[in-house]
Design a protein around this motif. Structure first.
Motif, PDB file in Angstrom:
ATOM      1  N   ILE A 242       0.783   5.204   0.257  1.00  0.00           N
ATOM      2  CA  ILE A 242      -0.058   6.352   0.596  1.00  0.00           C
ATOM      3  C   ILE A 242       0.711   7.605   0.185  1.00  0.00           C
ATOM      4  O   ILE A 242       1.794   7.880   0.705  1.00  0.00           O
ATOM      5  CB  ILE A 242      -0.394   6.391   2.095  1.00  0.00           C
ATOM      6  CG1 ILE A 242      -1.116   5.098   2.506  1.00  0.00           C
ATOM      7  CG2 ILE A 242      -1.231   7.623   2.414  1.00  0.00           C
ATOM      8  CD1 ILE A 242      -1.336   4.964   4.003  1.00  0.00           C
TER       9      ILE A 242
ATOM     10  N   MET B 149      -9.420   0.898   3.819  1.00  0.00           N
ATOM     11  CA  MET B 149      -8.032   1.327   3.981  1.00  0.00           C
ATOM     12  C   MET B 149      -7.462   0.848   5.311  1.00  0.00           C
ATOM     13  O   MET B 149      -6.306   0.418   5.374  1.00  0.00           O
ATOM     14  CB  MET B 149      -7.914   2.849   3.860  1.00  0.00           C
ATOM     15  CG  MET B 149      -8.309   3.401   2.497  1.00  0.00           C
ATOM     16  SD  MET B 149      -7.705   2.476   1.049  1.00  0.00           S
ATOM     17  CE  MET B 149      -5.957   2.425   1.313  1.00  0.00           C
TER      18      MET B 149
ATOM     19  N   THR C 255       4.639   5.490   2.873  1.00  0.00           N
ATOM     20  CA  THR C 255       3.992   6.808   2.815  1.00  0.00           C
ATOM     21  C   THR C 255       4.943   7.834   2.205  1.00  0.00           C
ATOM     22  O   THR C 255       6.146   7.830   2.470  1.00  0.00           O
ATOM     23  CB  THR C 255       3.560   7.279   4.212  1.00  0.00           C
ATOM     24  OG1 THR C 255       4.712   7.338   5.071  1.00  0.00           O
ATOM     25  CG2 THR C 255       2.531   6.358   4.812  1.00  0.00           C
TER      26      THR C 255
ATOM     27  N   THR D  88       3.203  -1.031   4.107  1.00  0.00           N
ATOM     28  CA  THR D  88       2.689   0.302   3.798  1.00  0.00           C
ATOM     29  C   THR D  88       3.842   1.289   3.676  1.00  0.00           C
ATOM     30  O   THR D  88       4.745   1.303   4.524  1.00  0.00           O
ATOM     31  CB  THR D  88       1.721   0.777   4.906  1.00  0.00           C
ATOM     32  OG1 THR D  88       0.638  -0.144   4.991  1.00  0.00           O
ATOM     33  CG2 THR D  88       1.177   2.164   4.616  1.00  0.00           C
TER      34      THR D  88
ATOM     35  N   LEU E 120       0.866  -1.169   0.000  1.00  0.00           N
ATOM     36  CA  LEU E 120       0.000   0.000   0.000  1.00  0.00           C
ATOM     37  C   LEU E 120       0.906   1.223   0.000  1.00  0.00           C
ATOM     38  O   LEU E 120       1.759   1.366   0.880  1.00  0.00           O
ATOM     39  CB  LEU E 120      -0.902   0.010   1.238  1.00  0.00           C
ATOM     40  CG  LEU E 120      -1.691   1.293   1.494  1.00  0.00           C
ATOM     41  CD1 LEU E 120      -2.665   1.583   0.339  1.00  0.00           C
ATOM     42  CD2 LEU E 120      -2.429   1.207   2.823  1.00  0.00           C
TER      43      LEU E 120
ATOM     44  N   MET F 163      -4.108  -1.369   5.899  1.00  0.00           N
ATOM     45  CA  MET F 163      -3.039  -0.880   6.762  1.00  0.00           C
ATOM     46  C   MET F 163      -2.735  -1.839   7.907  1.00  0.00           C
ATOM     47  O   MET F 163      -1.588  -1.926   8.362  1.00  0.00           O
ATOM     48  CB  MET F 163      -3.406   0.501   7.317  1.00  0.00           C
ATOM     49  CG  MET F 163      -3.481   1.571   6.231  1.00  0.00           C
ATOM     50  SD  MET F 163      -4.137   3.132   6.817  1.00  0.00           S
ATOM     51  CE  MET F 163      -2.708   3.769   7.683  1.00  0.00           C
TER      52      MET F 163
ATOM     53  N   SER G  38       0.511  11.677  -0.204  1.00  0.00           N
ATOM     54  CA  SER G  38      -0.214  12.905   0.126  1.00  0.00           C
ATOM     55  C   SER G  38       0.606  14.156  -0.151  1.00  0.00           C
ATOM     56  O   SER G  38       0.089  15.263  -0.039  1.00  0.00           O
ATOM     57  CB  SER G  38      -0.668  12.888   1.587  1.00  0.00           C
ATOM     58  OG  SER G  38       0.450  12.795   2.443  1.00  0.00           O
TER      59      SER G  38
ATOM     60  N   CYS H 258      -4.060  11.183  -1.431  1.00  0.00           N
ATOM     61  CA  CYS H 258      -4.728  12.106  -0.514  1.00  0.00           C
ATOM     62  C   CYS H 258      -4.297  13.539  -0.790  1.00  0.00           C
ATOM     63  O   CYS H 258      -3.200  13.788  -1.284  1.00  0.00           O
ATOM     64  CB  CYS H 258      -4.370  11.752   0.928  1.00  0.00           C
ATOM     65  SG  CYS H 258      -4.874  10.093   1.406  1.00  0.00           S
TER      66      CYS H 258
ATOM     67  N   ASN I 255      -1.172  -1.090  -4.405  1.00  0.00           N
ATOM     68  CA  ASN I 255      -2.374  -0.311  -4.136  1.00  0.00           C
ATOM     69  C   ASN I 255      -1.922   1.092  -3.759  1.00  0.00           C
ATOM     70  O   ASN I 255      -1.072   1.256  -2.888  1.00  0.00           O
ATOM     71  CB  ASN I 255      -3.143  -0.910  -2.954  1.00  0.00           C
ATOM     72  CG  ASN I 255      -3.452  -2.371  -3.163  1.00  0.00           C
ATOM     73  OD1 ASN I 255      -4.348  -2.713  -3.916  1.00  0.00           O
ATOM     74  ND2 ASN I 255      -2.699  -3.245  -2.516  1.00  0.00           N
ATOM     75  N   VAL I 256      -2.488   2.104  -4.400  1.00  0.00           N
ATOM     76  CA  VAL I 256      -2.107   3.484  -4.113  1.00  0.00           C
ATOM     77  C   VAL I 256      -3.308   4.237  -3.553  1.00  0.00           C
ATOM     78  O   VAL I 256      -4.405   4.169  -4.112  1.00  0.00           O
ATOM     79  CB  VAL I 256      -1.589   4.190  -5.390  1.00  0.00           C
ATOM     80  CG1 VAL I 256      -1.268   5.649  -5.111  1.00  0.00           C
ATOM     81  CG2 VAL I 256      -0.373   3.466  -5.951  1.00  0.00           C
ATOM     82  N   LEU I 257      -3.081   4.953  -2.461  1.00  0.00           N
ATOM     83  CA  LEU I 257      -4.070   5.841  -1.882  1.00  0.00           C
ATOM     84  C   LEU I 257      -3.558   7.264  -2.073  1.00  0.00           C
ATOM     85  O   LEU I 257      -2.478   7.612  -1.597  1.00  0.00           O
ATOM     86  CB  LEU I 257      -4.267   5.550  -0.396  1.00  0.00           C
ATOM     87  CG  LEU I 257      -5.203   6.506   0.354  1.00  0.00           C
ATOM     88  CD1 LEU I 257      -6.627   6.434  -0.202  1.00  0.00           C
ATOM     89  CD2 LEU I 257      -5.187   6.195   1.853  1.00  0.00           C
TER      90      LEU I 257
ATOM     91  N   CYS J 298      -8.523   9.414  -1.498  1.00  0.00           N
ATOM     92  CA  CYS J 298      -9.011   9.234  -0.130  1.00  0.00           C
ATOM     93  C   CYS J 298     -10.459   9.707  -0.029  1.00  0.00           C
ATOM     94  O   CYS J 298     -10.948  10.464  -0.872  1.00  0.00           O
ATOM     95  CB  CYS J 298      -8.109   9.947   0.865  1.00  0.00           C
ATOM     96  SG  CYS J 298      -8.279  11.725   0.898  1.00  0.00           S
TER      97      CYS J 298
END
Length: 148
Positions: free
Chosen positions: A37, A134, A147, A145, A35, A138, A39, A68, A64-66, A108
């Motif tokens: 993340i 999510m 970030t 994960t 994952l 996590m 931002s 934000c 998987n990309v989140l 997000c």
């Protein structure tokens, strides 16, 4: 003859001593799913996150990309940014490449309600993340994960 025996013993001992290190290197457990993340609004940080995400996908990981805050803009159909050297591509183009490789991307849950955009403004295949989904990713001990 003595020196030949000594050389043979030394060679066997060095191979035996190296065996645990070789086994250790070969026993590394590769993560199957990650994952990412993202931002940051920094173009270079976004670019590096996408470079690493694509590289992990090429190595066989499910990515998987989140996205934000301002990084959510990468998922917009109208996304435009300066191309980054040395490849001459934008983070948004790299995201599209990741999606073509089978990666997933979601903005997000706060991105759309706090912007002037709607789901129709997102690239095909980009979803809107839910907090339970999510949180599950996590907390999954099989998933790493990262970030940015």
């Amino acid at each position: 003859m003595k020196s030949l025996k000594a050389l043979t013993v030394a060679a066997v001992m060095s191979v035996t001593a190296m065996a645990p290190m070789a086994a250790q290197a070969g026993d590394q457990h590769m993560i199957d799913e990650v994952l990412v993340i993202l931002s940051s609004e920094s173009l270079q940080t976004q670019g590096m996150a996408m470079v690493l995400s694509n590289t992990m996908a090429q190595k066989g990981a499910k990515v998987n990309v989140l996205l934000c805050d301002k990084a959510g803009d990468l998922a917009l159909k109208t996304y435009d940014a300066p191309a980054l050297k040395p490849k001459g591509v934008t983070p948004g183009q790299m995201l599209r490449g990741l999606l073509k490789q089978g990666g997933t991307a979601n903005v997000c849950a706060l991105y759309l309600p706090n912007s002037d955009y709607s789901k129709e403004d997102l690239l095909s295949g980009v979803g809107v993340a839910t907090p339970p989904e999510m949180a599950e990713q996590m907390l999954n001990s099989e998933m790493r994960t990262f970030t940015f």
